[in-house]
Design an enzyme around this catalytic site. Structure first.
Site, mmCIF file in Angstrom:
data_model
loop_
_atom_site.group_PDB
_atom_site.id
_atom_site.type_symbol
_atom_site.label_atom_id
_atom_site.label_comp_id
_atom_site.label_asym_id
_atom_site.label_seq_id
_atom_site.Cartn_x
_atom_site.Cartn_y
_atom_site.Cartn_z
ATOM 1 N N CYS A 35 5.533 48.238 1.587
ATOM 2 C CA CYS A 35 5.795 49.207 0.522
ATOM 3 C C CYS A 35 6.143 48.393 -0.704
ATOM 4 C CB CYS A 35 6.944 50.137 0.909
ATOM 5 S SG CYS A 35 7.425 51.294 -0.394
ATOM 6 N N GLU A 91 0.041 52.772 -1.905
ATOM 7 C CA GLU A 91 -0.505 51.772 -0.998
ATOM 8 C C GLU A 91 -1.965 51.557 -1.343
ATOM 9 O OE1 GLU A 91 -0.246 48.963 0.522
ATOM 10 O OE2 GLU A 91 1.409 49.839 1.676
#
Length: 344
Positions: free
Chosen positions: A2, A129
């Site tokens: 992340c 992402e």
């Protein structure tokens, strides 16, 4: 992993979105730690080393506070261990923005905070992402589904009933029916410069193997805490010991996502367009989803004067735009969410 998030709610909206029940079942709205509301800056494109909102037990700051009383704090993304001996956090030679759940008990940087009960919940609208597509990478925005009633139940603020924030028409005072914030499990630590100075609180987002619906995008994802009970158990280090808390770190197939523009690739780009859905085939805006409709609904029906924008490098001033009916719901929200410059 992340490596980028978005958190666009104003400080008081973050408070309302994080109401919780303590062990006795009483509804509470967490307060910001002194001065930390001013350190937090809403942003469409947050990167490591920026300041982000986290939820944690107030006992970490006040030993006499009940362990199940929670507080909001602004912390630096990228854990700086308390034992770090350099005089500048930027001199760290390794990346601590993420912590693999499998390695928590093996690495001193994470094992020590875990043993001390230094668990926190990292808050965000969602995270970005990148999926590798041939020679390029396509970014996606990933978040909780935003269907009607998906937000956790919210009622009045038991700490101070006079401070119930703005309410939508037909909404009970203090009730939150807006964007459901993503709640990610994290660890934090407190580092003090060797030569003295203000302590620095920082955190790492814990990651697990990606859920089935996200595996095509990336093989890792943040450890998601789903619902009030999991959030309370993760933060209540007095009642829930470390090894039991680690059992909460599971891959959960509960998130939704949409592709976004490559604008988000550059951390200097901080505008609503970072979140705007794109159609990978036609490059035109796709049809609005239930989640994007939900996002638009609560924001467009609330008081525009409350949707303000931060006047910081993280948030550039933009002129107000009137949503067009021909535009998708999420785009309407993105263009109408921020109408005025934030005042301090």
């Amino acid at each position: 992993m992340c490596g980028r998030t978005a958190c666009t709610l104003a400080p008081d909206e973050v408070r309302r979105a994080c109401t919780y029940r303590n062990r006795g079942g009483k509804r509470r709205k967490p307060r910001w730690r002194d001065g930390d509301a001013d350190k937090y800056r809403p942003s469409y494109n947050k990167n490591p080393q920026s300041m982000s909102p986290v939820l944690l037990s107030q006992r970490h700051f006040d030993k006499d506070a009940p362990v199940d009383k929670f507080v909001l704090a602004s912390m630096r993304w990228g854990l700086v261990p308390s034992w770090f001996k350099e005089d500048d956090p930027s001199k760290m030679r390794y990346n601590t923005s993420n912590c693999r759940s499998e390695n928590i008990l093996e690495k001193k940087s994470y094992k020590d905070p875990l043993k001390k009960g230094q668990r926190c919940v990292v808050l965000a609208d969602g995270f970005y992402e990148w999926m590798r597509v041939e020679k390029t990478k396509q970014p996606f925005f990933i978040y909780f589904p935003q269907t009607h009633g998906s937000s956790q139940e919210k009622t009045g603020d038991q700490d101070d009933p006079k401070t119930s924030a703005r309410s939508k028409e037909g909404e009970a005072p203090g009730k939150w029916s807006g964007w459901r914030l993503l709640t990610m499990a994290g660890l934090f630590d407190c580092w003090t410069p060797p030569g003295g100075g203000e302590p620095l609180y920082s955190y790492s987002v814990i990651t697990v193997n990606a859920s089935p619906n996200l595996q095509n995008i990336h093989d890792r994802m943040p450890a998601i805490l789903d619902g009030e009970d999991e959030v309370r158990r993760w933060l209540d280090f007095g009642e829930v010991k470390s090894l039991d808390a680690l059992k909460l770190l599971q891959s959960k197939n509960i998130l939704t996502f949409h592709p976004v523009s490559s604008l988000v690739n550059n951390t200097r780009n901080n505008s609503p367009e970072c979140l705007q859905p794109v159609d990978l085939g036609s490059k035109k805006e796709p049809k609005p989803t239930a989640s994007s409709k939900r996002m638009m609904s609560w924001l467009t029906s609330s008081s525009p004067s409350k949707r303000k924008e931060s006047s910081t490098p993280e948030s550039k001033e933009r002129k107000a735009e009137t949503p067009s009916k021909s535009k998708g719901a999420l785009q309407q929200w993105l263009h109408g969410a921020n109408k005025k410059q934030r005042t301090k």
